[in-house]
Design a protein around this motif. Structure first.
Motif, mmCIF file in Angstrom:
data_model
loop_
_atom_site.group_PDB
_atom_site.id
_atom_site.type_symbol
_atom_site.label_atom_id
_atom_site.label_comp_id
_atom_site.label_asym_id
_atom_site.label_seq_id
_atom_site.Cartn_x
_atom_site.Cartn_y
_atom_site.Cartn_z
ATOM 1 N N VAL A 21 0.856 -1.175 0.000
ATOM 2 C CA VAL A 21 0.000 0.000 0.000
ATOM 3 C C VAL A 21 0.898 1.233 0.000
ATOM 4 N N TYR A 22 0.560 2.197 -0.856
ATOM 5 C CA TYR A 22 1.276 3.469 -0.904
ATOM 6 C C TYR A 22 0.343 4.585 -0.445
ATOM 7 N N GLU A 23 0.845 5.438 0.451
ATOM 8 C CA GLU A 23 0.082 6.592 0.890
ATOM 9 C C GLU A 23 0.505 7.790 0.044
ATOM 10 N N THR A 24 -0.446 8.366 -0.687
ATOM 11 C CA THR A 24 -0.131 9.413 -1.649
ATOM 12 C C THR A 24 -0.831 10.717 -1.281
ATOM 13 N N ASP A 25 -0.286 11.812 -1.793
ATOM 14 C CA ASP A 25 -0.823 13.150 -1.536
ATOM 15 C C ASP A 25 -1.641 13.605 -2.738
ATOM 16 N N PRO A 26 -2.970 13.690 -2.623
ATOM 17 C CA PRO A 26 -3.796 14.107 -3.765
ATOM 18 C C PRO A 26 -3.457 15.509 -4.265
ATOM 19 N N TYR A 27 -2.879 16.330 -3.409
ATOM 20 C CA TYR A 27 -2.603 17.724 -3.763
ATOM 21 C C TYR A 27 -1.254 17.886 -4.463
ATOM 22 N N GLY A 28 -0.493 16.793 -4.540
ATOM 23 C CA GLY A 28 0.752 16.806 -5.292
ATOM 24 C C GLY A 28 1.897 17.538 -4.635
ATOM 25 N N LYS A 29 1.823 17.768 -3.334
ATOM 26 C CA LYS A 29 2.870 18.522 -2.643
ATOM 27 C C LYS A 29 3.897 17.609 -1.986
ATOM 28 N N ASN A 30 3.474 16.459 -1.493
ATOM 29 C CA ASN A 30 4.364 15.561 -0.755
ATOM 30 C C ASN A 30 4.583 14.272 -1.534
ATOM 31 N N ALA A 31 5.762 13.705 -1.394
ATOM 32 C CA ALA A 31 6.086 12.452 -2.069
ATOM 33 C C ALA A 31 5.272 11.305 -1.478
ATOM 34 N N ALA A 32 4.945 10.326 -2.331
ATOM 35 C CA ALA A 32 4.232 9.142 -1.858
ATOM 36 C C ALA A 32 5.130 8.330 -0.935
ATOM 37 N N ARG A 33 4.490 7.618 0.013
ATOM 38 C CA ARG A 33 5.231 6.818 0.981
ATOM 39 C C ARG A 33 4.708 5.380 0.973
ATOM 40 N N LYS A 34 5.649 4.435 0.881
ATOM 41 C CA LYS A 34 5.284 3.021 0.962
ATOM 42 C C LYS A 34 4.916 2.692 2.402
ATOM 43 N N ARG A 35 3.830 1.895 2.572
ATOM 44 C CA ARG A 35 3.357 1.523 3.909
ATOM 45 C C ARG A 35 3.332 0.000 4.051
ATOM 46 N N PRO A 36 4.503 -0.648 4.150
ATOM 47 C CA PRO A 36 4.552 -2.115 4.230
ATOM 48 C C PRO A 36 3.946 -2.675 5.510
ATOM 49 N N ALA A 37 3.799 -1.841 6.552
ATOM 50 C CA ALA A 37 3.202 -2.333 7.786
ATOM 51 C C ALA A 37 1.760 -2.798 7.569
ATOM 52 N N LEU A 38 1.112 -2.320 6.502
ATOM 53 C CA LEU A 38 -0.248 -2.755 6.190
ATOM 54 C C LEU A 38 -0.282 -4.117 5.510
ATOM 55 N N GLY A 39 0.867 -4.776 5.417
ATOM 56 C CA GLY A 39 0.931 -6.134 4.884
ATOM 57 C C GLY A 39 1.351 -6.175 3.437
ATOM 58 N N ARG A 40 1.967 -7.298 3.067
ATOM 59 C CA ARG A 40 2.354 -7.548 1.681
ATOM 60 C C ARG A 40 1.491 -8.708 1.185
ATOM 61 N N PHE A 41 0.478 -8.382 0.410
ATOM 62 C CA PHE A 41 -0.404 -9.395 -0.183
ATOM 63 C C PHE A 41 -1.094 -8.766 -1.381
ATOM 64 N N LYS A 42 -2.012 -9.468 -2.001
ATOM 65 C CA LYS A 42 -2.696 -8.991 -3.202
ATOM 66 C C LYS A 42 -3.796 -8.015 -2.793
ATOM 67 N N HIS A 43 -3.367 -6.789 -2.518
ATOM 68 C CA HIS A 43 -4.282 -5.766 -2.021
ATOM 69 C C HIS A 43 -5.311 -5.380 -3.075
ATOM 70 N N GLU A 44 -6.494 -5.040 -2.613
ATOM 71 C CA GLU A 44 -7.520 -4.496 -3.486
ATOM 72 C C GLU A 44 -7.946 -3.110 -2.992
ATOM 73 N N ALA A 45 -8.724 -3.066 -1.908
ATOM 74 C CA ALA A 45 -9.273 -1.795 -1.452
ATOM 75 C C ALA A 45 -9.001 -1.590 0.035
ATOM 76 N N ALA A 46 -9.213 -0.348 0.478
ATOM 77 C CA ALA A 46 -9.023 0.020 1.877
ATOM 78 C C ALA A 46 -10.143 0.963 2.293
ATOM 79 N N ALA A 47 -10.507 0.914 3.571
ATOM 80 C CA ALA A 47 -11.503 1.833 4.117
ATOM 81 C C ALA A 47 -11.133 2.156 5.554
ATOM 82 N N CYS A 48 -11.097 3.439 5.882
ATOM 83 C CA CYS A 48 -10.713 3.879 7.223
ATOM 84 C C CYS A 48 -11.928 3.964 8.138
ATOM 85 N N ASP A 49 -11.763 3.474 9.348
ATOM 86 C CA ASP A 49 -12.780 3.522 10.401
ATOM 87 C C ASP A 49 -12.266 4.466 11.487
ATOM 88 N N PRO A 50 -12.670 5.739 11.470
ATOM 89 C CA PRO A 50 -12.161 6.693 12.456
ATOM 90 C C PRO A 50 -12.690 6.458 13.862
#
Length: 388
Positions: free
Chosen positions: A154-183
């Motif tokens: 999973v990569y965490e990206t900036d929609p506004y284009g100001k910050n570089a994307a960051r790899k987030r391997p702590a979320l697991g290495r597998f065949k990822h599809e979708a994500a949803a945040c539960d605040p």
């Protein structure tokens, strides 16, 4: 087990979860059964418009971008195979981000809109990643772009284009599809697109920082009470994450994922289901299953990406079938909202509403050509009297 026998078995299982199974607004009455076809809130679909879409009366469409062509007058070439997407507020306007589900270059593109919908800019926010399929928006204004291969990240990206994307391997290495945040519980739910995939949640060490935390997998025997157990080796493994925890539930091709009002909804393409996970009570149920449709044909098949509105409507895109986006109302009615004509070998991807809820964005990933690496992808906008 198909037909009436399977239908009765599944209905018994769903009813067995009980009337108190779901806390969320949509499925407070889930004991009455999964969603059934009926008349939608916007009426029947009209004739095909100039962009090849059938829409209810009062709605209009436009083409925002086409793969391998310049977006408006921005000078930016739109990516091939547009997939998962989301919208983010940007002053008086907004930004729509879209993944590219192609190998080697993959990544994410963005389109910036003015308050009146004029396209102001388009640009790249992530490059040189693999098969970026779906993902999910975070409450802190970033886009999680998910790689769909067995050691994907999973990569965490900036929609506004100001910050570089960051790899987030702590979320697991597998065949990822979708994500949803539960605040509410401060976790991120994750789907896995395999025929024997699992449903996961990531518990960050600090909410808002996805650099570290614990990956857990859903354990249970079917609809009803479930629990979470820690995945021992989420990043570097010889045994895949889905096989590390005994009793981990298996799902036939995890697809879209959406959280709202205490419930996480996710779809599985192998059995055409929309699942409902009541997070407060840790109860899993079935919100929709084409095998549980009674009286008439199922209008929703090929379930894939999913999004929702604050009022509780769910919008589910189809991969193939008759290329529709169907909606499921809080009353449990499923009905077509739109249809794309002339794209028989494509799929609908990336449904997302603008922040004001008046515009819906989505793509036909392969368009009329049906070729994933070509220039067939089309990204649309539909505007009209959406209910809140």
């Amino acid at each position: 087990m198909r037909g009436v026998g399977r239908r009765n078995f599944l209905r018994a299982a769903v009813v067995g979860t009980g009337a108190t199974a779901f806390a969320g607004g949509l499925w407070q009455s889930a004991f009455a059964g999964p969603a059934q076809p009926g008349a939608g809130p916007y009426g029947p679909l009209g004739p095909v418009d100039a962009n090849g879409l059938r829409l209810p009366q009062g709605f209009v469409s436009r083409v925002v971008a086409r793969s391998m062509q310049e977006v408006a007058d921005t000078g930016y070439m739109w990516h091939a195979a547009p997939d998962g997407g989301a919208c983010f507020p940007d002053g008086d306007g907004w930004i729509y981000v879209s993944n590219s589900e192609v190998p080697l270059v993959g990544g994410v593109s963005a389109v910036r809109f003015a308050a009146d919908g004029t396209i102001l800019d388009a640009y790249r926010t992530l490059s040189m990643t693999q098969i970026n399929c779906a993902g999910g928006a975070t409450p802190w204004g970033t886009w999680l772009s998910c790689e769909e291969y067995d050691y994907g990240c999973v990569y965490e990206t900036d929609p506004y284009g100001k910050n570089a994307a960051r790899k987030r391997p702590a979320l697991g290495r597998f065949k990822h599809e979708a994500a949803a945040c539960d605040p509410d519980r401060k976790v991120v739910y994750l789907t896995e697109d395999r025929s024997d995939g699992c449903f996961y949640r990531f518990v960050p060490s600090t909410w808002g920082d996805l650099s570290s935390g614990t990956l857990e997998v859903l354990v249970g025997s079917g609809p009803g009470k479930v629990r979470w157990e820690r995945v021992p080796q989420p990043q570097r493994w010889l045994t895949p994450t889905r096989d590390q925890v005994p009793g981990a539930m298996r799902f036939t091709g995890g697809e879209g994922c959406h959280y709202g009002d205490g419930v996480c909804y996710f779809t599985t393409k192998g059995d055409n289901r929309v699942w409902s996970y009541d997070a407060a009570n840790e109860v899993l149920g079935i919100a929709y299953d084409d095998d549980l449709v009674e009286g008439g044909a199922a209008t929703l098949k090929g379930v894939d990406n999913i999004t929702g509105t604050p009022g509780g409507d769910l919008y589910i895109a189809e991969d193939g079938d008759d290329m529709q986006i169907n909606l499921i109302t809080p009353e449990g009615v499923v009905a077509p909202f739109l249809q794309i004509e002339g794209h028989p070998d494509s799929e609908i991807t990336g449904p997302a509403f603008s922040p004001d809820g008046r515009r819906l964005y989505f793509s036909s990933q392969r368009g009329s050509s049906g070729v994933i690496l070509g220039n067939g992808g089309v990204t649309y906008e539909v505007s009209g009297p959406f209910r809140s």
